[in-house]
Design a protein around this motif. Structure first.
Motif, PDB file in Angstrom:
ATOM      1  N   ASP A 114      21.554   6.810  60.340  1.00  0.00           N
ATOM      2  CA  ASP A 114      21.225   5.579  59.623  1.00  0.00           C
ATOM      3  C   ASP A 114      21.527   4.343  60.472  1.00  0.00           C
ATOM      4  N   ILE A 115      21.735   4.541  61.759  1.00  0.00           N
ATOM      5  CA  ILE A 115      22.031   3.433  62.667  1.00  0.00           C
ATOM      6  C   ILE A 115      20.737   2.730  63.042  1.00  0.00           C
ATOM      7  N   VAL A 116      20.756   1.396  62.984  1.00  0.00           N
ATOM      8  CA  VAL A 116      19.567   0.614  63.329  1.00  0.00           C
ATOM      9  C   VAL A 116      19.902  -0.326  64.478  1.00  0.00           C
ATOM     10  N   HIS A 117      18.931  -0.547  65.324  1.00  0.00           N
ATOM     11  CA  HIS A 117      19.068  -1.447  66.456  1.00  0.00           C
ATOM     12  C   HIS A 117      17.823  -2.323  66.531  1.00  0.00           C
ATOM     13  N   GLY A 118      17.851  -3.254  67.464  1.00  0.00           N
ATOM     14  CA  GLY A 118      16.691  -4.092  67.699  1.00  0.00           C
ATOM     15  C   GLY A 118      17.051  -5.559  67.784  1.00  0.00           C
ATOM     16  N   TYR A 119      16.047  -6.333  68.202  1.00  0.00           N
ATOM     17  CA  TYR A 119      16.264  -7.761  68.396  1.00  0.00           C
ATOM     18  C   TYR A 119      16.662  -8.452  67.094  1.00  0.00           C
ATOM     19  N   CYS A 120      15.977  -8.129  65.988  1.00  0.00           N
ATOM     20  CA  CYS A 120      16.284  -8.767  64.704  1.00  0.00           C
ATOM     21  C   CYS A 120      17.695  -8.414  64.245  1.00  0.00           C
ATOM     22  N   ILE A 121      18.108  -7.177  64.496  1.00  0.00           N
ATOM     23  CA  ILE A 121      19.463  -6.760  64.115  1.00  0.00           C
ATOM     24  C   ILE A 121      20.500  -7.530  64.929  1.00  0.00           C
ATOM     25  N   ASP A 122      20.231  -7.742  66.217  1.00  0.00           N
ATOM     26  CA  ASP A 122      21.168  -8.489  67.061  1.00  0.00           C
ATOM     27  C   ASP A 122      21.326  -9.921  66.576  1.00  0.00           C
ATOM     28  N   VAL A 123      20.221 -10.552  66.151  1.00  0.00           N
ATOM     29  CA  VAL A 123      20.288 -11.920  65.631  1.00  0.00           C
ATOM     30  C   VAL A 123      21.130 -11.961  64.352  1.00  0.00           C
ATOM     31  N   PHE A 124      20.931 -10.999  63.469  1.00  0.00           N
ATOM     32  CA  PHE A 124      21.692 -10.929  62.215  1.00  0.00           C
ATOM     33  C   PHE A 124      23.188 -10.765  62.490  1.00  0.00           C
ATOM     34  N   LEU A 125      23.552  -9.863  63.369  1.00  0.00           N
ATOM     35  CA  LEU A 125      24.967  -9.621  63.666  1.00  0.00           C
ATOM     36  C   LEU A 125      25.617 -10.846  64.303  1.00  0.00           C
ATOM     37  N   ALA A 126      24.872 -11.556  65.156  1.00  0.00           N
ATOM     38  CA  ALA A 126      25.419 -12.767  65.776  1.00  0.00           C
ATOM     39  C   ALA A 126      25.676 -13.836  64.723  1.00  0.00           C
ATOM     40  N   ALA A 127      24.796 -13.949  63.720  1.00  0.00           N
ATOM     41  CA  ALA A 127      24.983 -14.940  62.650  1.00  0.00           C
ATOM     42  C   ALA A 127      26.185 -14.589  61.789  1.00  0.00           C
ATOM     43  N   VAL A 128      26.368 -13.305  61.491  1.00  0.00           N
ATOM     44  CA  VAL A 128      27.508 -12.883  60.666  1.00  0.00           C
ATOM     45  C   VAL A 128      28.825 -13.183  61.369  1.00  0.00           C
TER      46      VAL A 128
END
Length: 625
Positions: free
Chosen positions: A485-499
């Motif tokens: 259930d692990i997800v990666h990608g550019y959109c995920i990186d943006v979300f994690l940086a915002a959190v």
């Protein structure tokens, strides 16, 4: 002649008797406190000292004596009411107290009816409005300013949420409500209100049950508002639960500084349980009178208890009453009482309600109290139009080793947080900009000096359900790792940086949406948010009109629109690079057009222009030329 002297002497005696009846030699004042408490003990000693100082100076009351009758309420509401009724039966001119805001709400109705001023420096509930209780006067800064100071401390250290622990009575509830209002003004909030039973009935089990709940929450900034018995019990249980370790922030209201000032040196157990806590103390400017009184205190108290700011306010309150009484009498007013007609017909039984009488000069006396303009042990005393004291201020205390109170700064409603005493800043223009707010360094719980973050990931919070498209194509934006259930990608990186930039915890869980065999429909993914299946979605989701009507979007972080996508090939540069667009076909087309143009020119010119005539060879050369 002898008859004239007899008449004169008789008239003088009658006048003196009337004047003595209207201006008694003893002026009665009552005091209602719980003398078994810290503040009650300190206040009793200070009020007795003020009475002695007033009576020792005949200039204060013109030779009259001030008599303060003390009533021990024993922290009992019924005994407080009985004490007030007894004072009202004995022509009492004013009452100092009560000690708690709970009884202040009750006794203020009695004071309003019988027009006897009620002055308190401990019942500081901000909802005790002078509009509702005109005869109740707070002679110390009320808790609205205390909560303003705490809110500015929270803002200064950059925290967003606090937990409030308080006794569930009028003073506790209304004080925490005021704290919530002040925090809201700076875009902070109380995330949880932990209500404990009233001070006299709270048990260690009650405290433990609430602290176990608090420990499971994300906020780690805890404000304790109440009384010393409850507050010390909270800190003791918190230490045993490991809540006085690093990462926690504890802010206690004035009850803690009062206890430290009056009960030092503290026991090792108590000192250890409050290590690293912050607390506030009413600020009283240094002066010669104050230093003289502090030096007298051990003699006055026989070393039984230490002086705290409430003792200074108690002393000043009695002096306020004495000065207002002197002004009242100097204005030619008389002290008289009259029956309350509303009590007619209520005299049945053993209650002597008929003895309760209205102070005829109560309104004028109250006006004199509110016009007080003097410098006392607690500093300048002057009331604003809303009856608040001029320039309320507090010392900010950090409890360090052995329970020693280390001062890290000041707060005042004029200048905010500062390391400079407020009285020095009153002479300068007010400047409450964030760059002008300063405090000294703090030793936090656990002995650390670095500022705690103020929150952790909670153990009892629901995780946000974040829907992510389980894409087949364009997997650089978002993709699920096969078999997990692990997800990666550019959109995920943006979300994690915002959190990571948020000042508080956001627990979340990524939930892939789609079967993984074809790209999911993004409009259906949006509908899953509106129906509550997901709390949010992360992915390469286009912002279109119909979707914006259903959910809120972040600012776009990928620029879309009309673009041309072309492959990029690296070519060596040379002086003949300009010829690369000219392919053989282009050269052929160019040659054909060259001949066509020449032919068209020849057709138009050869009939009229002699240069386009002659042998065919000449005409072909002319066309090419």
């Amino acid at each position: 002649m002898n008859l004239w002297w007899l008449v004169s002497i008789f008239s003088f005696c009658i006048g003196t008797a009337i004047q003595g009846a209207l201006k008694p030699e003893v002026l009665n004042v009552g005091a209602i406190f719980s003398f078994g408490t810290v503040n009650g003990q300190v206040s009793r000693i200070a009020m007795k000292a003020a009475q002695d100082d007033i009576n020792s100076d005949p200039r204060v009351l013109g030779g009259r004596k001030l008599s303060i009758t003390m009533h021990d309420a024993k922290f009992n509401g019924f005994l407080s009411i009985m004490g007030a009724l007894q004072f009202m039966e004995t022509d009492t001119l004013a009452i100092v107290g009560p000690q708690s805001a709970v009884m202040a709400h009750v006794l203020s109705h009695l004071a309003n009816e019988l027009q006897v001023p009620l002055l308190s420096f401990t019942a500081l509930d901000p909802t005790l409005s002078p509009l509702q209780y005109p005869f109740f006067v707070q002679t110390a800064p009320n808790d609205l300013y205390l909560m303003s100071a705490i809110a500015e401390m929270v803002s200064y250290f950059g925290w967003g949420e606090v937990i409030a622990i308080f006794n569930d009575d009028d003073q506790g509830r209304n004080g925490v409500t005021a704290l919530g209002d002040k925090l809201a003004e700076i875009r902070c909030k109380i995330s949880y209100k932990s209500a404990l039973p009233p001070d006299q009935s709270v048990t260690e089990t009650d405290v433990r049950n609430e602290l176990v709940k608090v420990r499971m929450m994300e906020a780690r900034v805890i404000v304790v508002h109440g009384y010393s018995r409850t507050g010390l019990m909270v800190f003791d249980v918190a230490q045993r639960l490991g809540m006085m370790d690093s990462g926690y922030v504890w802010i206690a209201t004035t009850w803690l500084s009062t206890f430290i000032d009056s009960k030092s040196p503290l026991s090792l157990k108590t000192a250890k349980s409050i290590l690293g806590a912050l607390t506030l103390r009413q600020h009283t400017p240094d002066s010669k009178r104050r230093r003289d009184f502090v030096s007298r205190w051990n003699t006055l108290s026989n070393g039984s208890i230490g002086l705290n700011p409430y003792g200074l306010y108690a002393y000043d309150t009695v002096w306020m009453i004495a000065r207002a009484l002197k002004l009242f009498l100097d204005q030619g007013n008389t002290i008289s009482f009259s029956n309350d007609t509303k009590l007619n017909g209520l005299g049945g039984g053993t209650l002597n309600l008929g003895a309760l009488s209205i102070f005829d000069g109560g309104k004028k006396f109250l006006a004199n109290i509110l016009q007080t303009n003097m410098t006392g042990l607690s500093g300048p005393i002057h009331f604003n139009q809303d009856r608040s004291l001029l320039h309320p201020s507090y010392d900010i205390i950090n409890v360090i080793e052995h329970g020693y109170p280390h001062q890290i700064g000041y707060w005042s409603n004029y200048s905010g947080l500062s390391v400079v005493p407020p009285e020095k800043l009153y002479r300068k223009p007010a400047n409450r900009s964030s760059s002008n707010q300063h405090l000294y360094s703090v030793v936090w719980p656990g002995g650390v000096t670095s500022k705690p973050r103020g929150w952790v990931f909670p153990n009892n919070g629901r995780q946000l359900r974040i829907g992510v498209p389980n894409r087949v194509s364009y997997r650089d934006f978002v993709f699920k790792v096969n078999g997990t259930d692990i997800v990666h990608g550019y959109c995920i990186d943006v979300f994690l940086a915002a959190v990571r930039l948020l000042p508080y915890a956001v627990p979340y869980k990524f939930i892939p949406y789609g079967d993984g065999h074809k790209n999911p429909t993004y409009s259906e993914l949006i509908n899953q948010i509106t129906t509550g299946v997901f709390d949010a979605a992360v992915g390469d989701i286009a912002i279109v009109t119909n979707r914006t009507k259903a959910v809120d979007f972040t600012q776009p972080y990928i620029e879309s629109g009309l673009v041309v996508v072309a492959p990029v090939r690296k070519l060596n540069s040379s002086a003949w690079a300009f010829l690369r667009p000219f392919t053989p076909l282009m050269w052929a087309v160019t040659g054909v057009f060259f001949l066509v143009v020449g032919t068209v020119v020849w057709i138009l010119e050869h009939r009229l222009n002699d240069e386009f005539r002659g042998p065919p060879r000449k005409q072909i050369v002319t066309v090419l030329w």
